[in-house]
Design a protein around this motif. Structure first.
Motif, PDB file in Angstrom:
ATOM      1  N   ASP A 160      21.940 -19.601   5.958  1.00  0.00           N
ATOM      2  CA  ASP A 160      22.540 -18.335   5.528  1.00  0.00           C
ATOM      3  C   ASP A 160      22.545 -17.347   6.697  1.00  0.00           C
ATOM      4  O   ASP A 160      23.562 -16.699   6.978  1.00  0.00           O
ATOM      5  N   CYS A 161      21.410 -17.245   7.377  1.00  0.00           N
ATOM      6  CA  CYS A 161      21.282 -16.312   8.507  1.00  0.00           C
ATOM      7  C   CYS A 161      22.254 -16.692   9.626  1.00  0.00           C
ATOM      8  O   CYS A 161      22.952 -15.842  10.178  1.00  0.00           O
ATOM      9  N   GLU A 164      25.904 -16.001   8.545  1.00  0.00           N
ATOM     10  CA  GLU A 164      26.235 -14.573   8.557  1.00  0.00           C
ATOM     11  C   GLU A 164      26.352 -14.043   9.988  1.00  0.00           C
ATOM     12  O   GLU A 164      26.993 -13.024  10.227  1.00  0.00           O
ATOM     13  N   ARG A 166      27.961 -15.649  12.155  1.00  0.00           N
ATOM     14  CA  ARG A 166      29.288 -16.149  12.547  1.00  0.00           C
ATOM     15  C   ARG A 166      29.274 -16.742  13.964  1.00  0.00           C
ATOM     16  O   ARG A 166      30.044 -16.328  14.851  1.00  0.00           O
ATOM     17  N   SER A 265      22.313 -10.802  12.753  1.00  0.00           N
ATOM     18  CA  SER A 265      22.147 -11.236  11.370  1.00  0.00           C
ATOM     19  C   SER A 265      20.658 -11.161  11.046  1.00  0.00           C
ATOM     20  O   SER A 265      19.829 -11.761  11.729  1.00  0.00           O
ATOM     21  N   LYS A 290      24.225  -7.207  10.197  1.00  0.00           N
ATOM     22  CA  LYS A 290      24.392  -7.736   8.841  1.00  0.00           C
ATOM     23  C   LYS A 290      23.019  -8.064   8.242  1.00  0.00           C
ATOM     24  O   LYS A 290      22.283  -8.877   8.799  1.00  0.00           O
ATOM     25  N   CYS A 292      21.097  -9.994   5.536  1.00  0.00           N
ATOM     26  CA  CYS A 292      21.386 -11.107   4.630  1.00  0.00           C
ATOM     27  C   CYS A 292      20.723 -10.897   3.265  1.00  0.00           C
ATOM     28  O   CYS A 292      21.158 -11.473   2.275  1.00  0.00           O
TER      29      CYS A 292
END
Ligand SMILES: [Zn+2]
Ligand SMILES: [Zn+2]
Length: 347
Positions: A160-161, A164, A166, A265, A290, A292
């Motif tokens: 997930d990290c 996020e 990218r 992130s 961002k 998470c």
């Protein structure tokens, strides 16, 4: 059955408790084959999570075999081999409809006390899984328990990290904090084929493991980590920073280590109410931060499993200790003292 239960703050005990049974139509009963001790079990143990009742079972990383299902379960049947998500989303709110499962306001967590659903944990011989159609995932027989176990928590949290952040092919990446989640973030980042990954920590065992995962170890005890990273990137900073600590200084470092126009992130769990962000710097350098939040396990575990299946990630490399469930108290001691990085228990 045997289970590891919360006795009091800072005290766990292995004891006999009643075997769980199907209580609601959406339940599955899972016979545990592997379970693990997670850093967030320690939050419960140390009283940072209120509402834990003495005698309730800890643990939220598990694999097992479905033994029985309630009448409302459609995706699983007796005999299925499954991994469980640590979080149990409700499955039909606005957020769940959009696959933003970790934002579900009615989610529950295994072994996390009355404020998170009062659901017994999985450091036991069996676990009752509410909302089984959402909270379980079948596992390919080609994968071992150890390969798939962390898909329900720390590995998919790392995924997930990284997602996020990218990360594009060839990017440079800094991972701040190489505890279990940071190490899993390195594993996940690798799957995006970055150029270089810098791993920042102060604990030598963690840095050594980060190095075996292919990262450049940056020991913040012996070098100034920000200077090291800037020097290694022609003064720019890295394209992406994955912040896996959850403390103000780590986030401040992230803003210094990321390049202009880069992405931070944040998967570290922050509890401070304030952070001083120089807005002029953030504007001029156009950095993207961002948060998470709690990782979207159910939204991302297909991606996590695909990375493991195609060999681009091997989360089982983090396991340092394998023990019987009967030795779980000792497992907690080793984990607490940081002698063990990751403990897997088998009933
Ligand atoms: Zn966990
Ligand atoms: Zn929901």
């Amino acid at each position: 059955m045997r289970a590891l239960v919360f006795k009091d703050f800072d005290a766990v005990e292995l004891t006999d408790v009643p075997k769980p049974a199907i209580e609601e139509p959406s339940d599955a009963l899972v016979k545990i084959t592997s379970t693990a001790i997670c850093g967030s079990d320690l939050h419960v143990l140390h009283g940072r999570i209120p509402g834990m009742t003495p005698g309730s079972i800890l643990g939220h990383e598990f694999m097992g075999i479905v033994e029985a299902v309630g009448a409302g379960v459609s995706r699983f049947k007796e005999g299925d081999r499954v991994v469980g998500s640590f979080m149990i989303p409700c499955g039909d709110c606005w957020f769940c409809d959009r696959r933003l499962f970790s934002r579900c306001p009615d989610q529950r967590v295994f072994g996390y006390g009355s404020f998170l659903g009062d659901i017994n944990g999985a450091q036991a011989e069996w676990v009752r899984v509410p909302n089984a159609d959402i909270a379980l995932h079948t596992i390919d027989p080609a994968l071992t328990d150890e390969q798939a176990l962390f898909v329900g928590d720390i590995f998919t949290t790392g995924v997930d990290c990284a997602a996020e952040g990218r990360i594009a092919e060839g990017d440079s990446v800094t991972v701040i904090g190489c505890g279990p989640v940071g190490l899993m973030a390195i594993q996940a980042a690798k799957a995006y084929r970055p150029g270089r990954i810098f791993a920042v920590d102060t604990v030598s065992q963690r840095l050594e493991m980060a190095q075996t995962f292919g990262a450049v170890a940056v020991d913040a005890n012996s070098v100034h980590a920000t200077t090291f990273i800037q020097d290694a990137t022609d003064g720019r900073g890295t394209d992406v920073v994955l912040e896996c600590v959850g403390l103000v200084p780590a986030l401040a470092d992230a803003t210094d280590m990321v390049r202009a126009g880069g992405r931070i992130s944040v998967i570290g769990v922050h509890s401070d109410p304030e952070f001083e962000l120089a807005l002029n710097m953030a504007f001029v350098r156009a950095i993207d931060i961002k948060f998470c939040g709690t990782a979207n396990i159910v939204g991302r575990w297909d991606d996590a499993l695909a990375m493991i299946k195609d060999g681009s990630a091997s989360p089982d490399e983090i396991i340092t200790h394998r023990m019987k469930l009967d030795d779980a108290v000792r497992g907690y001691e080793l984990f607490e003292s940081r002698e063990a990085l990751k403990v897997v228990l088998t009933p």
